[in-house]
Design an enzyme around this catalytic site. Structure first.
Site, PDB file in Angstrom:
ATOM      1  N   ARG A 242       0.703  -1.166   0.145  1.00  0.00           N
ATOM      2  CA  ARG A 242      -0.015   0.013   0.042  1.00  0.00           C
ATOM      3  C   ARG A 242       0.718   1.019   0.176  1.00  0.00           C
ATOM      4  NH1 ARG A 242      -0.569  -2.285   4.690  1.00  0.00           N
ATOM      5  NH2 ARG A 242      -2.532  -2.638   4.466  1.00  0.00           N
ATOM      6  N   GLY A 243       0.191   2.359  -0.015  1.00  0.00           N
ATOM      7  CA  GLY A 243       0.901   3.817   0.184  1.00  0.00           C
ATOM      8  C   GLY A 243       1.939   3.910  -0.968  1.00  0.00           C
TER       9      GLY A 243
ATOM     10  N   ASN B  42      11.275   0.595   1.402  1.00  0.00           N
ATOM     11  CA  ASN B  42      10.377   1.415   1.704  1.00  0.00           C
ATOM     12  C   ASN B  42       9.592   1.087   2.908  1.00  0.00           C
ATOM     13  OD1 ASN B  42       7.956   3.396   1.004  1.00  0.00           O
ATOM     14  ND2 ASN B  42       7.102   0.931   1.030  1.00  0.00           N
ATOM     15  N   ALA B  43       9.686  -0.139   3.519  1.00  0.00           N
ATOM     16  CA  ALA B  43       8.826  -0.550   4.501  1.00  0.00           C
ATOM     17  C   ALA B  43       9.286   0.397   5.936  1.00  0.00           C
ATOM     18  CB  ALA B  43       9.177  -1.940   4.984  1.00  0.00           C
ATOM     19  N   GLY B  44       8.409   0.790   6.530  1.00  0.00           N
ATOM     20  CA  GLY B  44       8.619   1.779   7.482  1.00  0.00           C
ATOM     21  C   GLY B  44       7.281   2.141   8.501  1.00  0.00           C
TER      22      GLY B  44
ATOM     23  N   LYS C 129       5.894   9.203  20.347  1.00  0.00           N
ATOM     24  CA  LYS C 129       5.779   9.606  21.833  1.00  0.00           C
ATOM     25  C   LYS C 129       6.838  10.421  22.143  1.00  0.00           C
ATOM     26  CE  LYS C 129       2.205   7.283  23.744  1.00  0.00           C
ATOM     27  NZ  LYS C 129       1.201   7.949  24.107  1.00  0.00           N
TER      28      LYS C 129
ATOM     29  N   ALA D 194      10.288  11.203  26.820  1.00  0.00           N
ATOM     30  CA  ALA D 194       9.989  10.860  28.448  1.00  0.00           C
ATOM     31  C   ALA D 194       8.808   9.675  28.402  1.00  0.00           C
ATOM     32  CB  ALA D 194       9.480  12.401  28.900  1.00  0.00           C
TER      33      ALA D 194
ATOM     34  N   TYR E  62      11.962   7.524  15.392  1.00  0.00           N
ATOM     35  CA  TYR E  62      11.687   7.513  13.824  1.00  0.00           C
ATOM     36  C   TYR E  62      12.858   8.527  13.299  1.00  0.00           C
ATOM     37  CZ  TYR E  62       9.131   8.465   9.366  1.00  0.00           C
ATOM     38  OH  TYR E  62       8.815   8.381   8.208  1.00  0.00           O
TER      39      TYR E  62
HETATM   40  P1  NAD Z   1       2.258   2.941   4.820  1.00  0.00           P
HETATM   41  O1  NAD Z   1       2.003   2.704   6.284  1.00  0.00           O
HETATM   42  O2  NAD Z   1       1.006   3.144   4.023  1.00  0.00           O
HETATM   43  O3  NAD Z   1       3.157   1.479   4.116  1.00  0.00           O
HETATM   44  C1  NAD Z   1       4.103   0.852   4.778  1.00  0.00           C
HETATM   45  C2  NAD Z   1       4.301  -0.441   4.371  1.00  0.00           C
HETATM   46  O4  NAD Z   1       5.163  -1.322   5.167  1.00  0.00           O
HETATM   47  C3  NAD Z   1       2.773  -1.236   4.910  1.00  0.00           C
HETATM   48  O5  NAD Z   1       2.288  -2.041   3.735  1.00  0.00           O
HETATM   49  C4  NAD Z   1       3.493  -2.226   6.086  1.00  0.00           C
HETATM   50  O6  NAD Z   1       2.654  -3.295   6.414  1.00  0.00           O
HETATM   51  C5  NAD Z   1       4.676  -2.305   5.576  1.00  0.00           C
HETATM   52  N1  NAD Z   1       5.622  -2.936   6.658  1.00  0.00           N
HETATM   53  C6  NAD Z   1       5.635  -2.428   7.895  1.00  0.00           C
HETATM   54  N2  NAD Z   1       6.430  -3.024   8.678  1.00  0.00           N
HETATM   55  C7  NAD Z   1       6.895  -4.112   7.867  1.00  0.00           C
HETATM   56  C8  NAD Z   1       7.731  -5.127   8.101  1.00  0.00           C
HETATM   57  N3  NAD Z   1       8.367  -5.453   9.398  1.00  0.00           N
HETATM   58  N4  NAD Z   1       7.979  -6.059   7.060  1.00  0.00           N
HETATM   59  C9  NAD Z   1       7.278  -5.878   5.600  1.00  0.00           C
HETATM   60  N5  NAD Z   1       6.672  -4.918   5.438  1.00  0.00           N
HETATM   61  C10 NAD Z   1       6.319  -4.039   6.290  1.00  0.00           C
HETATM   62  O7  NAD Z   1       3.411   3.940   4.881  1.00  0.00           O
HETATM   63  P2  NAD Z   1       3.843   5.003   3.737  1.00  0.00           P
HETATM   64  O8  NAD Z   1       3.134   6.332   4.060  1.00  0.00           O
HETATM   65  O9  NAD Z   1       3.416   4.699   2.278  1.00  0.00           O
HETATM   66  O10 NAD Z   1       5.431   5.235   3.970  1.00  0.00           O
HETATM   67  C11 NAD Z   1       6.277   4.532   3.169  1.00  0.00           C
HETATM   68  C12 NAD Z   1       7.588   5.091   3.689  1.00  0.00           C
HETATM   69  O11 NAD Z   1       7.713   6.147   3.256  1.00  0.00           O
HETATM   70  C13 NAD Z   1       8.113   4.528   5.154  1.00  0.00           C
HETATM   71  O12 NAD Z   1       9.277   4.164   5.163  1.00  0.00           O
HETATM   72  C14 NAD Z   1       7.643   6.056   5.418  1.00  0.00           C
HETATM   73  O13 NAD Z   1       8.487   6.296   6.918  1.00  0.00           O
HETATM   74  C15 NAD Z   1       8.411   6.885   4.545  1.00  0.00           C
HETATM   75  N6  NAD Z   1       7.681   8.322   4.640  1.00  0.00           N
HETATM   76  C16 NAD Z   1       6.304   8.590   4.583  1.00  0.00           C
HETATM   77  C17 NAD Z   1       5.873   9.699   4.672  1.00  0.00           C
HETATM   78  C18 NAD Z   1       4.405  10.064   4.478  1.00  0.00           C
HETATM   79  O14 NAD Z   1       3.809  11.156   4.635  1.00  0.00           O
HETATM   80  N7  NAD Z   1       3.581   9.071   4.108  1.00  0.00           N
HETATM   81  C19 NAD Z   1       6.648  11.087   4.897  1.00  0.00           C
HETATM   82  C20 NAD Z   1       8.105  10.709   4.818  1.00  0.00           C
HETATM   83  C21 NAD Z   1       8.646   9.192   4.971  1.00  0.00           C
END
Ligand code: NAD
Length: 454
Positions: free
Chosen positions: A224-225, A295-297, A302, A305, A360
């Site tokens: 997704r995303g 990309n996974a993240g 929080k 503290a 993060y």
């Molecule tokens: P999202 O939550 O829509 O998608 C992240 C995907 O990573 C999910 O499908 C999730 O299931 C997968 N995932 C999480 N943990 C996992 C694991 N242990 N193994 C395999 N897959 C795993 O997030 P997004 O908004 O599409 O963000 C994607 C990346 O972009 C991330 O690294 C995020 O930190 C970074 N990012 C996003 C934004 C934003 O505004 N959306 C801004 C800055 C950075």
């Protein structure tokens, strides 16, 4: 995700009214749809200038002549009242000292009011580190202050200004980055600087359309995303994409890959066996991999503290430790092919820090350290390693933010609005193309020139 101010400001009468009340009036951004076209800027008007002695004229001329644009050339333009330009390109490479900066004023001042909406401005300057004198290095670096400031002046019209730092000898590698910044594929990249180096294996002449044909890509978190948008975009340029996501999301993952004929790999990247499983899968099925998108993240916010230990551990494990572990196997065993491309999803939080995101922010800054070192180590194999840092992107996550936070995120950008997952996917795809071989070790923000972290 629609932005009510962009919608309202698109109606001329409302726009006027909003302007009178001091309400922001962000313009609807032009976005390229679909894959790269050999000819772009079709029917548009481009002005190209260069300071005397600048070194990239030939390549720029070749790029511009391959577009569908009408190109005017002038180093000190004197436009007529009704002249309007859709794009400006200025070659400011190889300056000797600060006096040479006057060429910027002479080129841009007369046409600063002559740009259309969604115009593209690209300036080239020399990489300061490679300049022979202190004065030349200072002049080269001065251009970044110019481009970032000009971007803040014309962002309200949806226009972007970006800078290419060119290492001497890398002139032949500017074509693909220049095309990207001139096109509507780079819509949400604004006020940024990219360095193009000459080191490493020189890329062959890259195809301008379907440049990823025959390539295999791995996108983690691809269900997704941003990951799903990136996977689809890479596939649209010809790549076969393996999307990896957690087994609990197998149904969403399968639905995503079905849309573009990719391969699903249901796996948690934090499993101890994940690096081995990924490497074996890619080796056995495809003989290796050309593109890896880390990309996974996740976020678990929080203040420090109040942060429970498992929030810290989880974010560190997924966003940084798993990436390093997967990378180590893919690189040590040369599963990543020569001329490969690695892109990490960083964040503005990793550049400027963010309240409530010590975990993060640490992981995303760690990825910048990773990218810089890995890029150096892989140069002799022609593998590039870069990061993209999205700013405020309109996703499910940002839709759930409180109104005030969401508004600040959108309006604190020069473009006055948020980006889309597709905007991030465009930038990642650009970095993965064969023509981006001179771009490595960079962190490119996709943030509409957000003030946050600027
Ligand atoms: P999202 O939550 O829509 O998608 C992240 C995907 O990573 C999910 O499908 C999730 O299931 C997968 N995932 C999480 N943990 C996992 C694991 N242990 N193994 C395999 N897959 C795993 O997030 P997004 O908004 O599409 O963000 C994607 C990346 O972009 C991330 O690294 C995020 O930190 C970074 N990012 C996003 C934004 C934003 O505004 N959306 C801004 C800055 C950075």
């Amino acid at each position: 995700m629609s932005d009510y101010l962009v919608n309202a400001a698109s109606k001329p009468t409302l726009r006027k009214f909003m302007g009178a009340l001091g309400i922001p009036t962000p313009v609807e951004l032009a976005r390229a749809e679909g894959p790269y076209q050999a000819r772009f800027l079709e029917g548009q008007r481009v002005l190209f200038g260069a300071r005397p002695g600048a070194g990239a004229r030939d390549t720029i001329n070749t790029v511009l002549s391959g577009t569908g644009a009408r190109v005017d050339t002038s180093d000190k333009p004197q436009p007529a009242d009704d002249d309007r330009y859709d794009a400006l390109v200025f070659d400011a490479t190889q300056m000797s000292d600060a006096a040479d900066l006057k060429a910027l004023y002479e080129f841009f001042h007369p046409v600063a009011r002559k740009l259309t909406k969604n115009a593209r401005v690209v300036v080239l300057t020399s990489q300061p580190e490679s300049m022979p004198t202190v004065a030349a290095a200072a002049a080269a670096r001065a251009v970044e202050g110019f481009t970032r400031s000009f971007a803040k002046e014309i962002g309200k019209f949806g226009s972007t200004v970006n800078l290419l730092y060119v290492e001497p000898g890398a002139e032949a590698r500017i074509a693909t980055p220049l095309r990207f910044f001139l096109s509507d594929h780079s819509t949400f990249v604004d006020g940024q600087a990219l360095t193009i180096t000459a080191a490493g294996i020189a890329p062959a002449d890259p195809p301008e359309t379907q440049p990823l044909t025959g390539k295999t890509a791995l996108v983690t978190g691809g269900a997704r995303g941003i990951g799903a948008a990136t996977a689809a975009r890479l596939a649209s340029e010809g790549a076969h994409v393996v999307c990896l996501d957690i087994p609990q999301d197998k149904d969403t993952l399968d639905a995503t890959v079905a849309e573009f004929g990719g391969t699903a790999l249901a796996l948690d990247i934090t499993d101890d066996s994940a690096p081995r499983q990924i490497a074996d899968f890619l080796k056995e099925k495809f003989g290796g991999v050309d593109i890896v998108i880390h990309n996974a993240g996740v976020t678990r916010d929080k203040t420090l503290a109040n942060m429970p230990e498992h929030y810290w551990d989880m974010v560190l494990a997924i966003n940084l430790q798993a990436i390093l572990a997967v990378d180590a196997v893919l690189m040590d065993e040369q599963i990543v092919n020569e001329h490969g491309r690695v892109v990490c999803l960083c964040s503005i939080g990793g550049i400027a820090g963010n309240r409530g995101q010590t975990n993060y922010g640490a992981t995303k800054a760690g990825l910048i350290g990773f990218v810089e070192r890995r890029a150096d180590a892989q140069r002799d194999r022609g593998v590039t390693v870069n990061a993209v840092a999205p700013g405020f992107i309109e996703t499910r996550m940002t839709a759930e933010m409180p109104f005030g936070v969401r508004e600040a995120g959108r309006r604190l950008a020069s473009l006055g609005q948020g980006g889309t997952p597709g905007d991030v996917a465009e930038t990642i795809t650009f970095l993965c193309t064969p023509g981006a071989g001179g771009v490595s070790g960079n962190v490119l923000r996709v943030c509409g020139q957000s003030l946050i972290g600027a």
